[in-house]
Scaffold this motif. Structure first.
Motif, PDB file in Angstrom:
ATOM      1  N   UNK A  91       0.628  -1.154  -0.055  1.00  0.00           N
ATOM      2  CA  UNK A  91      -0.074  -0.176  -0.187  1.00  0.00           C
ATOM      3  C   UNK A  91       0.980   1.184   0.053  1.00  0.00           C
ATOM      4  N   UNK A  92       2.118   1.053   0.805  1.00  0.00           N
ATOM      5  CA  UNK A  92       2.943   2.339   0.831  1.00  0.00           C
ATOM      6  C   UNK A  92       3.491   2.660  -0.589  1.00  0.00           C
ATOM      7  N   UNK A  93       3.646   1.729  -1.270  1.00  0.00           N
ATOM      8  CA  UNK A  93       4.413   1.971  -2.512  1.00  0.00           C
ATOM      9  C   UNK A  93       3.197   2.406  -3.404  1.00  0.00           C
ATOM     10  N   UNK A  94       2.032   2.238  -3.250  1.00  0.00           N
ATOM     11  CA  UNK A  94       1.117   2.618  -4.315  1.00  0.00           C
ATOM     12  C   UNK A  94       1.026   4.075  -3.885  1.00  0.00           C
ATOM     13  N   UNK A  95       0.921   4.581  -2.839  1.00  0.00           N
ATOM     14  CA  UNK A  95       0.769   6.017  -2.427  1.00  0.00           C
ATOM     15  C   UNK A  95       1.777   6.725  -3.086  1.00  0.00           C
ATOM     16  N   UNK A  96       3.003   6.332  -2.910  1.00  0.00           N
ATOM     17  CA  UNK A  96       4.121   7.035  -3.485  1.00  0.00           C
ATOM     18  C   UNK A  96       3.960   7.232  -5.172  1.00  0.00           C
TER      19      UNK A  96
ATOM     20  N   UNK B 200      10.723   3.241  -1.514  1.00  0.00           N
ATOM     21  CA  UNK B 200      10.280   4.809  -1.932  1.00  0.00           C
ATOM     22  C   UNK B 200      11.588   5.236  -2.226  1.00  0.00           C
ATOM     23  N   UNK B 201      11.775   5.928  -3.265  1.00  0.00           N
ATOM     24  CA  UNK B 201      13.163   6.518  -3.701  1.00  0.00           C
ATOM     25  C   UNK B 201      13.656   7.766  -2.702  1.00  0.00           C
ATOM     26  N   UNK B 202      14.642   7.523  -1.960  1.00  0.00           N
ATOM     27  CA  UNK B 202      15.176   8.685  -1.082  1.00  0.00           C
ATOM     28  C   UNK B 202      15.326   9.999  -1.702  1.00  0.00           C
ATOM     29  N   UNK B 203      15.601   9.955  -2.792  1.00  0.00           N
ATOM     30  CA  UNK B 203      15.971  11.088  -3.539  1.00  0.00           C
ATOM     31  C   UNK B 203      14.684  12.180  -3.624  1.00  0.00           C
ATOM     32  N   UNK B 204      13.613  11.675  -3.684  1.00  0.00           N
ATOM     33  CA  UNK B 204      12.421  12.424  -3.602  1.00  0.00           C
ATOM     34  C   UNK B 204      12.047  12.998  -2.247  1.00  0.00           C
ATOM     35  N   UNK B 205      12.901  12.582  -1.310  1.00  0.00           N
ATOM     36  CA  UNK B 205      12.475  13.236   0.150  1.00  0.00           C
ATOM     37  C   UNK B 205      13.566  14.220   0.503  1.00  0.00           C
ATOM     38  N   UNK B 206      13.319  14.887   1.682  1.00  0.00           N
ATOM     39  CA  UNK B 206      14.188  15.466   2.372  1.00  0.00           C
ATOM     40  C   UNK B 206      14.830  14.631   3.411  1.00  0.00           C
ATOM     41  N   UNK B 207      16.173  14.718   3.592  1.00  0.00           N
ATOM     42  CA  UNK B 207      16.615  13.773   4.678  1.00  0.00           C
ATOM     43  C   UNK B 207      16.633  14.279   5.989  1.00  0.00           C
ATOM     44  N   UNK B 208      16.421  15.513   5.982  1.00  0.00           N
ATOM     45  CA  UNK B 208      16.210  16.148   7.536  1.00  0.00           C
ATOM     46  C   UNK B 208      14.857  15.941   7.808  1.00  0.00           C
ATOM     47  N   UNK B 209      13.806  16.265   7.139  1.00  0.00           N
ATOM     48  CA  UNK B 209      12.465  16.071   7.572  1.00  0.00           C
ATOM     49  C   UNK B 209      11.573  14.894   6.820  1.00  0.00           C
ATOM     50  N   UNK B 210      12.215  14.039   6.103  1.00  0.00           N
ATOM     51  CA  UNK B 210      11.449  12.912   5.604  1.00  0.00           C
ATOM     52  C   UNK B 210      10.264  13.291   4.699  1.00  0.00           C
ATOM     53  N   UNK B 211      10.123  14.650   4.513  1.00  0.00           N
ATOM     54  CA  UNK B 211       9.066  15.181   3.727  1.00  0.00           C
ATOM     55  C   UNK B 211       9.196  15.196   2.114  1.00  0.00           C
ATOM     56  N   UNK B 212       8.335  14.834   1.455  1.00  0.00           N
ATOM     57  CA  UNK B 212       8.671  14.836  -0.104  1.00  0.00           C
ATOM     58  C   UNK B 212       8.636  16.042  -0.662  1.00  0.00           C
ATOM     59  N   UNK B 213       9.733  16.127  -1.536  1.00  0.00           N
ATOM     60  CA  UNK B 213      10.171  17.593  -1.845  1.00  0.00           C
ATOM     61  C   UNK B 213       9.030  18.255  -2.758  1.00  0.00           C
ATOM     62  N   UNK B 214       8.439  17.254  -3.420  1.00  0.00           N
ATOM     63  CA  UNK B 214       7.417  17.797  -4.445  1.00  0.00           C
ATOM     64  C   UNK B 214       5.971  17.702  -4.092  1.00  0.00           C
ATOM     65  N   UNK B 215       5.845  16.891  -2.762  1.00  0.00           N
ATOM     66  CA  UNK B 215       4.373  17.012  -2.358  1.00  0.00           C
ATOM     67  C   UNK B 215       4.427  17.501  -0.873  1.00  0.00           C
ATOM     68  N   UNK B 216       4.146  18.857  -0.602  1.00  0.00           N
ATOM     69  CA  UNK B 216       4.287  19.179   0.889  1.00  0.00           C
ATOM     70  C   UNK B 216       3.229  18.612   1.862  1.00  0.00           C
ATOM     71  N   UNK B 217       3.800  18.213   2.919  1.00  0.00           N
ATOM     72  CA  UNK B 217       2.703  17.336   3.983  1.00  0.00           C
ATOM     73  C   UNK B 217       2.655  15.924   3.834  1.00  0.00           C
ATOM     74  N   UNK B 218       3.595  15.397   2.676  1.00  0.00           N
ATOM     75  CA  UNK B 218       3.441  14.093   2.663  1.00  0.00           C
ATOM     76  C   UNK B 218       5.085  13.297   3.161  1.00  0.00           C
ATOM     77  N   UNK B 219       4.873  12.485   3.935  1.00  0.00           N
ATOM     78  CA  UNK B 219       6.075  12.054   4.809  1.00  0.00           C
ATOM     79  C   UNK B 219       5.877  10.441   4.414  1.00  0.00           C
ATOM     80  N   UNK B 220       7.282   9.867   4.314  1.00  0.00           N
ATOM     81  CA  UNK B 220       7.666   8.532   4.343  1.00  0.00           C
ATOM     82  C   UNK B 220       8.503   8.155   5.261  1.00  0.00           C
ATOM     83  N   UNK B 221       8.493   6.945   6.203  1.00  0.00           N
ATOM     84  CA  UNK B 221       9.279   6.727   7.184  1.00  0.00           C
ATOM     85  C   UNK B 221       9.401   5.281   7.372  1.00  0.00           C
ATOM     86  N   UNK B 222      10.571   4.760   7.854  1.00  0.00           N
ATOM     87  CA  UNK B 222      10.702   3.412   8.051  1.00  0.00           C
ATOM     88  C   UNK B 222      11.205   2.382   6.903  1.00  0.00           C
ATOM     89  N   UNK B 223      10.478   1.134   7.071  1.00  0.00           N
ATOM     90  CA  UNK B 223      10.879   0.340   6.091  1.00  0.00           C
ATOM     91  C   UNK B 223      10.661   0.516   4.794  1.00  0.00           C
TER      92      UNK B 223
END
Length: 398
Positions: free
Chosen positions: A178-183, A348-371
């Protein structure tokens, strides 16, 4: 199905596992109204089953080198900002008894429940709502910003949406993609996934030879490309397991060969030559059985080699014995797959996220964490530490 009622909170976290609970605690500490949703009937199921029910919750020696990712630098920021020492401080605050095993691995003395109860206690203290047995049909972006999470009975709105759904390992615990589908829904790349920290199976011919060794465990060094691990190797009725094989399995690719040194602490060639030069009349079989199980020696060396007297062996024959035992090359057939895998490699590709906040660079308010992210730790508490660290970081911002 129609949404029956609507509700709104500041943060919705999908997944009541290690990273999701950690993130919920930290976001709630900031005064955010936090709701955790999970389709399972119990929070933290993987925590409870881990480490044989004792939960290998972190490791004294955590470093970015203990993780696999297409972006090897990504995990550094989170691991530094919430380290193993920070999690240990929480464990000690709750007076949870723990002990160290090999290689700095930390386990609960009593039960993994101690770790889960600690997290749930923190959630209660800071007012986190946990809704279990709540299947999520889909998520969508709200027109005015934020997100909607659709369940069979409700449409729940939030400013920040945190995806902590885990990977595909151990489907009987409720793992889903499910998490991959959201990404993918939000245009974020997902690296291909595969089972990691998993036993390997053998081709039929090898299986016939080695399944007779089921239950035998020996120290070894297993090497694949530039990666090698010194741990125990365990023979199973399906193939190879044990910590050394689980570690290398995260790197290994089907069709490739593993090299295994069954006597990593010995200079076997020198020892054999020494015995031969002393005119030793002992049989190769008998001499080697001081160092390795007899059945294992028989599986790797021919009867004629085993019956030779050490005193009669040529240099070439000794080298053959050494290569068979210290550079044993074997091509596994496959891994046992997600059913027995401890983790999922890729995600989920880490390059799409901020390494500091874990927030998606192109989708404000969306975060991915853990496995769910393309960050996979070694065996030994590293994956839990990534869950704590990534969850903590996202919780400072979500």
């Amino acid at each position: 199905m129609t949404d029956h009622y609507q509700s709104s909170v500041d943060v919705i976290i999908i997944g009541a596992g290690a990273s999701g609970l950690m993130c919920a605690i930290e976001a709630a500490k900031r005064g955010r109204k936090v709701r955790v949703l999970d389709h399972a009937n119990k929070a933290g199921k993987k925590i409870l089953m881990s480490g044989g029910g004792r939960c290998n919750f972190t490791n004294y020696h955590v470093d970015a080198d203990n993780y696999l990712s297409h972006n090897p630098h990504f995990c550094k920021s989170a691991l530094k900002r919430f380290s193993q020492w920070d999690f240990l401080a929480l464990v000690q605050l709750y007076r949870i008894p723990f002990h160290e095993r090999l290689h700095g691995q930390l386990f609960c003395d009593d039960s993994a429940k101690d770790i889960l109860n600690m997290l749930l206690s923190e959630c209660r203290q800071f007012g986190v709502t946990i809704s279990l047995q709540t299947p999520i049909e889909r998520v969508s972006a709200d027109a005015g910003g934020g997100f909607a999470v659709h369940t069979p009975s409700a449409k729940q709105h939030c400013q920040s949406l945190v995806v902590a759904t885990g990977g595909l390992s151990i489907p009987k615990m409720g793992a889903t993609p499910f998490g991959y589908r959201i990404a993918e829904q939000f245009g974020i790349k997902v690296w291909p996934t595969r089972a990691g920290l998993v036993p390997l199976t053998l081709h039929p011919d090898d299986k016939q030879i080695f399944s007779a060794l089921t239950g035998i465990a020996v120290p070894c060094e297993v090497t694949y490309q530039r990666h090698s691990f010194k741990e125990n190797l365990l023979f199973t009725h399906r193939g190879l397991s044990g910590p050394a094989v689980l570690q290398i399995s995260s790197y290994w690719r089907p069709g490739d060969v593993l090299t295994i040194n069954l006597l990593p602490e010995h200079n076997l060639l020198r020892m054999l030559k020494q015995r031969r030069n002393q005119g030793n009349k002992v049989k190769v079989r008998n001499w080697l059985s001081d160092y390795l199980p007899k059945r294992l020696i028989q599986a790797l060396l021919s009867e004629s080699s085993l019956e030779m007297l050490l005193a009669d062996c040529s240099d070439k024959q000794l080298q053959h014995i050494v290569d068979s035992l210290q550079a044993w090359r074997i091509k596994p057939n496959a891994s046992e797959g997600y059913r027995t895998a401890e983790v999922t490699v890729g995600g989920v590709d880490c390059d799409a996220l901020s390494s500091r906040t874990l927030e998606c660079l192109q989708v404000p308010g969306l975060y991915f964490i853990g496995e769910v992210l393309d960050v996979t730790g070694w065996l030994g508490g590293y994956n839990f530490q990534w869950a704590w660290s990534s969850g903590w970081c996202a919780g400072q911002y979500a």
